[in-house]
Motif scaffolding. Structure first.
Motif, mmCIF file in Angstrom:
data_model
loop_
_atom_site.group_PDB
_atom_site.id
_atom_site.type_symbol
_atom_site.label_atom_id
_atom_site.label_comp_id
_atom_site.label_asym_id
_atom_site.label_seq_id
_atom_site.Cartn_x
_atom_site.Cartn_y
_atom_site.Cartn_z
ATOM 1 N N GLY A 449 -16.621 -40.611 81.619
ATOM 2 C CA GLY A 449 -17.530 -41.282 82.472
ATOM 3 C C GLY A 449 -17.623 -40.909 83.835
ATOM 4 N N ASN B 94 -11.667 -47.383 77.846
ATOM 5 C CA ASN B 94 -12.773 -47.453 78.495
ATOM 6 C C ASN B 94 -14.031 -47.899 77.575
ATOM 7 O OD1 ASN B 94 -15.340 -47.253 79.749
ATOM 8 N ND2 ASN B 94 -15.061 -45.221 80.757
ATOM 9 N N PRO B 321 -14.119 -50.903 82.854
ATOM 10 C CA PRO B 321 -13.252 -50.539 81.683
ATOM 11 C C PRO B 321 -11.867 -50.715 82.353
ATOM 12 C CG PRO B 321 -14.652 -48.770 82.671
ATOM 13 C CD PRO B 321 -14.962 -50.027 83.459
#
Ligand code: TPP
Ligand code: SF4
Ligand code: MG
Lengths: 616, 345
Positions: A449, B94, B321
């Motif tokens: 991410g 996540n 997340p």
């Protein structure tokens, strides 16, 4: 194991003799049938003593079965605060199946509160026996149907309250706490307790010496199980992902975790800052922990020996790919599936090196509910700091039984998330997953991410170079595994220090971990009264900190006391302190029952005597 | 980022090359390589942001391949058969990530069957690819559980065990997106990948991916020749992005149907088999059973049911997340601890 009857009165009330009175010093065992609800009766007794301010501890010795097999609940009441298991001097004999053996096991002068409807074949006139007309009492209070068995257990609560001098108001309050203040349930039980108490007042002549009196030794203390404490600690450690697979004695850890999380971390609209997932097996549970750890979440699972076996391959992966995660192993007796409901310290060596090849793990060793709470949050910090799986080795005795403890201390430091680089940090410093920038063996990681393209890397359990690229080159392999050793040395400084108590002039030291401490500390005090002294070191973690070496060096002999057959900790110490190995002796024993002080005393005596003789 | 480049870049500002990975170390001609190439192509066409993707795999030749695509995405080469657990965990940590999981028929159909089916039950957001060659490539040619019954191979000998149909297993486990394709049919693989990436739960793709080293004899149902000659698509597929209009074409044999996908995009199905409806679970199962009996190599969308909530929805996870929640959302205040302890005094 022998019992010293020194503090046990012989049959009191004999003509001409002043009756001996023993106050707040009681080893009671309640023998009942599994699944009949005796837990409520026993908890009520335990809590009654506790709220009278008297130090107390209870141990449930139960079978691997849901209903119908014998179960024994040991309650030790001790004004001096000793809470190790003690061989009982008082028995509640409510199990037809075991009544003969239970009566036989009592020492001379012991006390038996017997269900009068049972017909034991053992007759002992050296015991003080009280027969309780259980059926009659149940009839009198109109107990019917399914509730009858359950209510039967309340009769001994009423009788003991009379015999021991526990005020009924205290019992009622204890029940209220137990039932979460559902008064209807309290009343239902109190009817039987009151009737039995009344009967005892009218019909029983007190002939035994045991009594309790209020003290103030439990002020500010709490009563909790180790599993509850560990779960609560984990909630305050910020756990977010908890996959698990049911296994005694770890199940109540997750049960408690789920309850606390729901209470403390679920929003009113149902949104949760966590997820607890029952996985298909322990392989999957640890796999999810590592997946979550890789993604940056704080993850834990709880299991016991058989589950730990299944986690082996993943444990090695976690070590080598350097992924945080916490595994609570609430130990029970192995090998194989062993004695599923009995306590042990048999997973130590296995957990320490779980995995194939050169694997080494952090192992935390709690001994009390305070430490379960503390290690609950600290383990999550440690895992993130060291980027590696952390094993917390509790045991059935600690995990499932109810212990006194000081009120827990709120974590004294902010959450430790370890070396994680964000987008900007990667831009500024560059990124290589296994590059040892700080020289401490702990490298920086990035999380999926992270928008910086340079932050991506491919995690693998196979050989890799400092940039996480697959490599079979010898130099890369060596560089990596040597760095991991360096990291393990850094970890030595991060794990909790041992609790060391040096007796001035003592030449013998005892090293132990976990719940054996209670029997050892009591044995130490008993021996001290006889002028024999030894030092103690209670290990709280692996890898070893330097305090262990210093301790061994400071004593002529060191005896490692542990609850397993093969002297696992002694083996680890001898291997890691090879120059000191000749001084390391061992008391390693496992039969499924927690140690008693007399047992430890008896086993340590030869070592203490030998050193005394050598010195002379 | 270099803005002066002349090579074509997509809406994410990336060239196709930037969706590549390290050079493949698989055999030349291995079906797994062509699947990796289609993943690269699709990621480029969809302008995926690499950091929003996480790649996962088990162990096997197939499981090596995530190293060969999306080099700017995080990846995790896990254990043999255990990618589902690691993937599930990563997506619990996540859930805003989209996972691409790559597995083999051995990795999924044998050692990992339990994890595979349980992951499908949980419905995490993953495109789960099995690169199915009917053998264990990496350990040199043993039969896998998907090897066709009666098959004779040089190394492995004669297979007298029935093959496991992973699509059937996936449907039985409650998977809402089940498709089968062939590595030699690049276009179909791409359309299915695009649709699968638009699904919010687990999308399962069973892609027959020939192993040129151990199972590519023309007679083998997992070979290139067999696939080329015998594949029988249930539909012609066309994935249509969210904003785009659907252009209807004339002359469809069985008519056209359109499947709405979770992210607003659609999959256009021009039916080849007029009466097969993949949204009917019984029909899907039956079609697979018939195909097995008749030794038909059906490809296309076999089952679609968007109704089950994804893991993140069912677990009531917050928008952010779990891994990114700030400390104060994770550690309750001292009063909360006091409140709990009060009950234990
Ligand atoms: C626990 C474990 N057992 C066995 C192996 C050896 N192994 C590696 S790959 C593999 C089979 C892979 O077959 P498949 O999943 O079909 O992948 P392919 O190579 O055919 O793409 C096996 C048995 C392993 N890595 N781990
Ligand atoms: S052995 Fe088979 S599966 Fe493995 S790389 Fe070669 S062709 Fe592909
Ligand atoms: Mg294969």
């Amino acid at each position: 194991m022998m019992t010293r009857p020194s503090r046990t009165a012989s049959a009191a009330g004999e003509s001409g003799k002043e009756p001996i009175i023993v106050v707040n010093d009681l080893a009671l065992v309640v023998a009942t049938v599994n699944g009949t609800g005796s837990q409520t009766a026993n908890t009520a007794l335990l809590r009654s003593f506790f709220s009278m301010g008297i130090p107390v501890h209870g141990k449930n010795i139960f079978p691997s079965n849901i209903q119908g097999l014998p179960t024994w609940f040991h309650i030790r009441v001790d004004k001096d605060g000793y809470i190790a298991r003690r061989d009982p001097t008082m028995l509640v004999a409510y199990n037809a199946q075991t009544i003969d053996a239970d009566l036989r096991a009592l020492p001379k002068g012991g006390v038996a509160v017997v269900n009068g409807d049972l017909a034991p074949s053992v007759q002992r006139d050296d015991l003080i026996t009280y027969e309780v007309p259980v059926k009659e009492l149940l009839r009198a209070t109109d107990q019917k149907g399914k509730l009858r068995d359950y209510a039967a257990n309340m009769t001994y609560v009423g009788v003991l309250a009379h015999l021991l001098d526990v005020p009924l108001a205290v019992v009622e309050e204890a029940l209220a706490v137990h039932f979460g203040r559902r008064q209807k349930l309290v009343d239902l039980n109190m009817v039987v307790i009151r009737a039995s108490h009344e009967w005892a007042v009218a019909e029983l002549e007190k002939r035994d010496p045991y009594r309790v009196e209020p003290m103030d030794a439990t002020d500010g203390l709490i009563l909790m199980t180790g599993n509850e404490a560990g779960a609560l600690g984990s909630v305050f450690g910020g756990v977010t992902v908890a996959p698990w697979y049911p296994i005694t004695p770890s199940t109540s850890f997750i049960d408690a975790l789920r309850e606390y999380l729901r209470e403390l971390r679920q929003k009113e609209d149902g949104e949760r800052s966590y997820t607890v997932v029952q996985s298909e097996d322990e392989l999957s549970a640890i796999g999810m922990v590592l997946g979550a750890g890789f993604a940056g979440a704080r993850a834990l699972t709880a299991t016991s020996g058989p589950g730990l076996s299944l986690m082996t391959e993943f444990a090695g992966l976690g070590y080598f790919a350097e992924i945080p995660g916490v595994i609570w192993d609430v130990q029970r007796v192995g090998p194989s599936t062993g004695l599923p409901t009995r306590t042990s310290q048999g997973d130590l060596a296995f957990a320490y090196t779980l995995g194939h090849g050169d694997t080494k793990h952090i192992v935390l060793l709690p001994s009390s509910i305070e430490e379960c709470f503390e290690f609950g949050w600290r383990s999550l910090d440690l895992a993130d700091q060291a980027q590696t799986p952390v094993f917390v080795l509790s045991d059935l005795d600690l995990g499932m039984n109810t212990w006194m403890g000081r009120s827990f201390t709120y974590p004294d430091a902010p959450m430790e998330r370890g070396k994680v680089m964000n987008e900007e940090e990667v831009a500024e410093h560059g990124f290589g997953r296994y590059v040892d920038r700080d020289g401490d063996g702990i490298t920086y990681r990035t999380l999926p991410g992270n928008p910086n393209p340079a932050s991506a890397y491919f995690t693998r359990g196979t050989g890799h170079n400092a940039n996480a690229v697959y490599s079979e080159r010898a130099e890369d392999w060596l560089e990596n595994t040597e760095r991991l050793s360096r990291k393990f040395d850094t970890i030595r400084e991060l794990v909790p220090a041992s609790e060391v108590d040096v007796a001035p002039g003592a030449t013998v030291g005892v090293i132990a971990f976990g719940t054996t401490r209670y029997a050892i500390e009591e044995a130490r005090d008993r021996l001290a009264k006889r002028g024999i002294h030894f030092s103690t070191l209670r290990l709280k973690a692996l890898p070893l900190r330097p305090d262990v070496r210093s301790f061994v060096e400071a004593h002529d002999r060191v005896v490692v006391v542990e609850m397993n057959r093969d002297a696992q900790l002694a083996g680890i110490l001898r291997a890691e302190l090879p120059d000191l190995a000749p001084r390391i002796d061992s008391v390693a024993y496992l039969d499924g029952m927690p140690f008693t002080a007399p047992f430890v005393e008896e086993r340590l005596t030869p070592f203490l005597m030998r050193v005394a003789a050598e010195v002379a | 980022m270099d803005r002066t480049r002349t090579v074509a870049s997509n809406a994410a500002g990336l060239t196709k090359a930037e969706y590549g990975g390290t050079p493949s170390t698989l055999c030349v001609g291995c079906g797994h390589n062509s699947i990796a190439n289609q993943i690269i192509q699709v990621a480029f066409e969809l302008s995926l942001k690499p950091h929003e993707i996480v790649k996962l795999s088990g162990i096997g030749c197939s499981s090596k391949s995530p190293a060969y695509f999306l080099g700017m995405s995080h990846g995790f080469n896990a254990l043999h058969g255990r990618m589902p657990a690691v993937g599930s965990g990563a997506l619990m940590g996540n859930h805003t990530l989209r996972a691409i999981g790559v597995s083999g028929d051995g990795d999924t159909g044998s050692i990992g069957m339990g994890q595979f089916k349980h992951m499908l039950r949980r419905n995490v957001r993953m495109v789960y690819l099995v690169e199915n060659n009917g053998v264990y490539g990496l350990t040199k040619g043993q039969f896998s559980a998907t090897a066709d019954e009666g098959l004779d191979l040089k190394y492995a000998g004669h297979n007298d065990l029935p093959a496991i149909d992973l699509c059937l297993e996936a449907i039985a486990a409650g998977c809402g997106f089940v498709a089968r394709s062939f590595a030699g049919d690049a276009k179909q693989v791409r359309e299915l990948l695009k649709a699968a990436l638009s699904h919010r739960g687990t999308a399962f793709l069973d892609i027959i991916s020939p192993c040129v080293a151990f199972n590519n004899d023309d007679l083998s149902p997992k070979s290139y020749a067999y696939g080329r000659d015998r594949k029988s698509p249930l539909q012609e597929l066309g994935w249509i992005p969210k904003a785009e209009e659907i252009v209807l074409e004339q002359g469809d044999p069985g008519g056209l149907s359109v499947v709405e996908l979770h992210d607003g995009s659609r999959l256009k199905l021009r039916r080849v088999e007029a009466d097969f409806d993949p949204t009917d679970r019984n029909a899907s199962v039956q079609r697979l059973m018939v195909a097995a009996q008749k030794q038909e190599f059906i490809t296309g969308l076999i089952h679609y049911d968007p109704s089950r909530p994804s893991f993140a929805e069912a677990a009531r996870l917050p928008e952010a997340p779990l891994a990114a929640l700030p400390d104060d959302r994770l550690r309750p205040p001292p009063e909360a601890l006091e409140g709990v302890l009060q009950r234990y005094r």
